[in-house]
Write a protein that holds these residues in place. Structure first.
Motif, mmCIF file in Angstrom:
data_model
loop_
_atom_site.group_PDB
_atom_site.id
_atom_site.type_symbol
_atom_site.label_atom_id
_atom_site.label_comp_id
_atom_site.label_asym_id
_atom_site.label_seq_id
_atom_site.Cartn_x
_atom_site.Cartn_y
_atom_site.Cartn_z
ATOM 1 N N LEU A 53 -33.464 14.121 -17.259
ATOM 2 C CA LEU A 53 -33.107 15.260 -18.096
ATOM 3 C C LEU A 53 -31.651 15.643 -17.911
ATOM 4 O O LEU A 53 -30.944 15.947 -18.890
ATOM 5 C CB LEU A 53 -34.010 16.452 -17.777
ATOM 6 C CG LEU A 53 -35.467 16.344 -18.223
ATOM 7 C CD1 LEU A 53 -36.288 17.475 -17.620
ATOM 8 C CD2 LEU A 53 -35.567 16.363 -19.751
ATOM 9 N N GLU B 140 -37.334 23.733 -17.982
ATOM 10 C CA GLU B 140 -37.778 23.870 -19.371
ATOM 11 C C GLU B 140 -36.589 23.945 -20.342
ATOM 12 O O GLU B 140 -36.686 23.503 -21.485
ATOM 13 C CB GLU B 140 -38.651 25.109 -19.527
ATOM 14 C CG GLU B 140 -39.999 25.025 -18.824
ATOM 15 C CD GLU B 140 -39.893 25.244 -17.326
ATOM 16 O OE1 GLU B 140 -40.872 24.942 -16.605
ATOM 17 O OE2 GLU B 140 -38.823 25.718 -16.865
ATOM 18 N N GLU C 168 -35.544 20.452 -20.899
ATOM 19 C CA GLU C 168 -36.521 19.761 -21.739
ATOM 20 C C GLU C 168 -36.324 20.112 -23.201
ATOM 21 O O GLU C 168 -36.413 19.230 -24.086
ATOM 22 C CB GLU C 168 -37.934 20.120 -21.283
ATOM 23 C CG GLU C 168 -38.298 19.534 -19.927
ATOM 24 C CD GLU C 168 -39.637 20.006 -19.421
ATOM 25 O OE1 GLU C 168 -40.250 19.290 -18.599
ATOM 26 O OE2 GLU C 168 -40.091 21.102 -19.842
#
Length: 501
Positions: free
Chosen positions: A10, A321, A324
């Motif tokens: 990521l 998050e 993501e």
């Protein structure tokens, strides 16, 4: 510091570094692409001929699903034309002619050129409204001074680009036009009320979003009406307007985080963290060749950014998050690129020259005799975005009058890449009188203006060739014979040659 494999992927996905290399990626970059790197940016030092650049792009694409971007605006900002000049006119010429079909044709031709070099994203068009004539960094890179004009040409340009499978990037959100500071070297402000921002700065971006632009680039500019302390790149209130008010769900990428507005305030690493927290998706790390003090500056910059993100995640400051969410948007852009047809639309290569000819403005006698001339080039300013001053139109004048010579009034740093610090631009002694005086954007640089006044005092009938932004300088210190080009490019040079003969 041990990093979970998913987190490592990521972190790589949200990074978009520059690098040193022309024929093959350095080892660290090859490794990063294999670990999921989201993007890279080509600067002029990465660009060779079409075959060389396409070969480099193939190597990168073979290593992984990386998005290759570059600044190819046309006119003075052209990475593909950094050495030989852009074959495409810039935004100011397109806006001046105000022919959206021509703008769409130019955008399509630029897209075809980028496709041939294996490039996926154009960091264009500039969607800034050039409402401040003293702006040192936008100028002829803007389509014009009204939001309506900018909006219709930004849409046409983006449509042309994206018809070739190259993603367009509307920049610099929420607007860099009403500034008097170059964010490469300082931190600009736009002190306008929210009503004016919506009407002027935001309107062209809203139009580009509605037209389906795939990416938007942020500006390192403070807008106190939206956020009194943080530049847009690291401001959640500003970037949330792009998401919530304008409805943009594509990739938000940052302008280069090694620019002075970020690097000299909170630093590049912290800038990466705060930009993600604000809502950016793809972090442009900038040009590692400029100001490099060591041969591995590109790796140092990438490592600084990656380390800062990993540390922020480990400390709980940066939620996984958020990465993501950013990675999902980058993946969507990757899929869009892969879904585009291999077939190119019809390319109209005549639009650039037509626009260049129609955009010229003149005053007085503009014919020059076919005899040797003394040409005095008094241009001094340039910025990192534009790079070295193009000399295409100057060379065209030289070719029009065989035996002519050109003298530069200022000693410029010897570099292809841009330069924003004027301290090294020294004035030459004993400048000659001239039949042609070449200037950039009168009214922007006191030293350049003084040289224009001095040249006209000695040669009042000299032909003044204005290659930059000209609004508000029509009087031009009493110049009698003037050609305004609104930028420089290969077609501009051809148009001026035709005009002078």
């Amino acid at each position: 510091m041990t990093v979970d494999r998913r987190v490592d992927q990521l972190v790589h996905t949200v990074l978009q570094p520059g690098f040193a290399g022309l024929q093959e990626p350095p080892r660290w970059l090859a490794d990063a692409v294999g670990r999921g790197l989201g993007g890279v940016v080509y600067f002029s030092h990465n660009i060779g001929d079409v075959e060389t650049t396409a070969a480099l792009s193939r190597q990168l694409h073979d290593l992984g699903d990386v998005l290759i971007a570059t600044d190819e605006e046309g006119g003075i900002v052209s990475r593909l034309g950094a050495r030989s000049g852009s074959p495409h006119v810039g935004a100011a010429m397109l806006g001046r002619v105000d022919d959206v079909d021509a703008t769409r044709a130019v955008g399509t031709a630029i897209g075809a050129d980028l496709r041939a070099s294996g490039i996926d994203i154009d960091l264009a068009p500039v969607v800034d409204v050039n409402s401040n004539p003293s702006n040192p960094v936008i100028g002829v890179r803007s389509f014009g001074a009204t939001p309506q004009l900018v909006a219709r040409h930004a849409i046409a340009y983006a449509e042309g680009l994206q018809s070739t499978g190259v993603a367009a990037t509307a920049k610099h959100f929420p607007g860099h036009g009403d500034t008097a500071v170059d964010s490469h070297v300082g931190l600009p402000r736009v002190d306008a009320p929210i009503e004016l921002l919506r009407e002027r700065e935001l309107a062209p971006f809203a139009a580009a979003v509605r037209a389906g632009v795939r990416a938007v680039m942020t500006a390192h500019v403070i807008l106190p009406a939206l956020d009194p302390s943080r530049p847009a790149t690291i401001s959640a209130p500003v970037l949330s307007m792009l998401r919530d008010e304008l409805g943009f769900d594509g990739v938000i990428m940052t302008d280069a985080l090694d620019m002075g507005a970020i690097r000299d305030t909170i630093g590049l690493g912290e800038g990466c963290v705060q930009a993600l927290l604000a809502g950016a998706d793809l972090l442009g790390l900038g040009n590692p060749v400029l100001g490099a003090t060591s041969p591995d500056k590109d790796l140092q910059v990438f490592t600084e950014a990656r380390t800062a993100l990993v540390r922020a995640i480990d400390e709980g400051r940066l939620p996984v998050e958020r990465l993501e969410e950013a990675a999902d948007r980058i993946d969507a852009l990757r899929r869009w690129r892969q879904s585009r047809s291999a077939d190119l639309p019809m390319i109209d290569r005549s639009a650039d020259l037509s626009v260049a000819r129609r955009s010229l403005a003149t005053r007085g006698s503009i014919q020059i005799a076919p005899k040797p001339l003394q040409i005095l080039d008094i241009r001094r300013q340039r910025n990192v975005a534009a790079g070295a001053l193009p000399a295409l139109t100057v060379q065209a004048v030289l070719d029009t009058a065989p035996g002519s010579s050109v003298t530069s009034a200022f000693v410029l740093p010897d570099a292809v890449e841009g330069h924003a610090d004027d301290s090294e631009f020294a004035l030459r002694a004993g400048l000659p009188s001239a039949g042609v005086v070449v200037t950039g954007s009168p009214g922007h640089d006191a030293a350049e203006d003084e040289q224009l006044r001095a040249a006209l005092a000695v040669s009042p009938n000299a032909l003044v060739l204005v290659l930059g932004y000209a609004t508000g300088t029509e009087e031009l210190f009493g110049a009698r014979n003037v050609v305004w080009t609104f930028g420089d490019s290969v077609p501009t040079a051809a148009a001026v040659t035709h005009l002078l003969q």
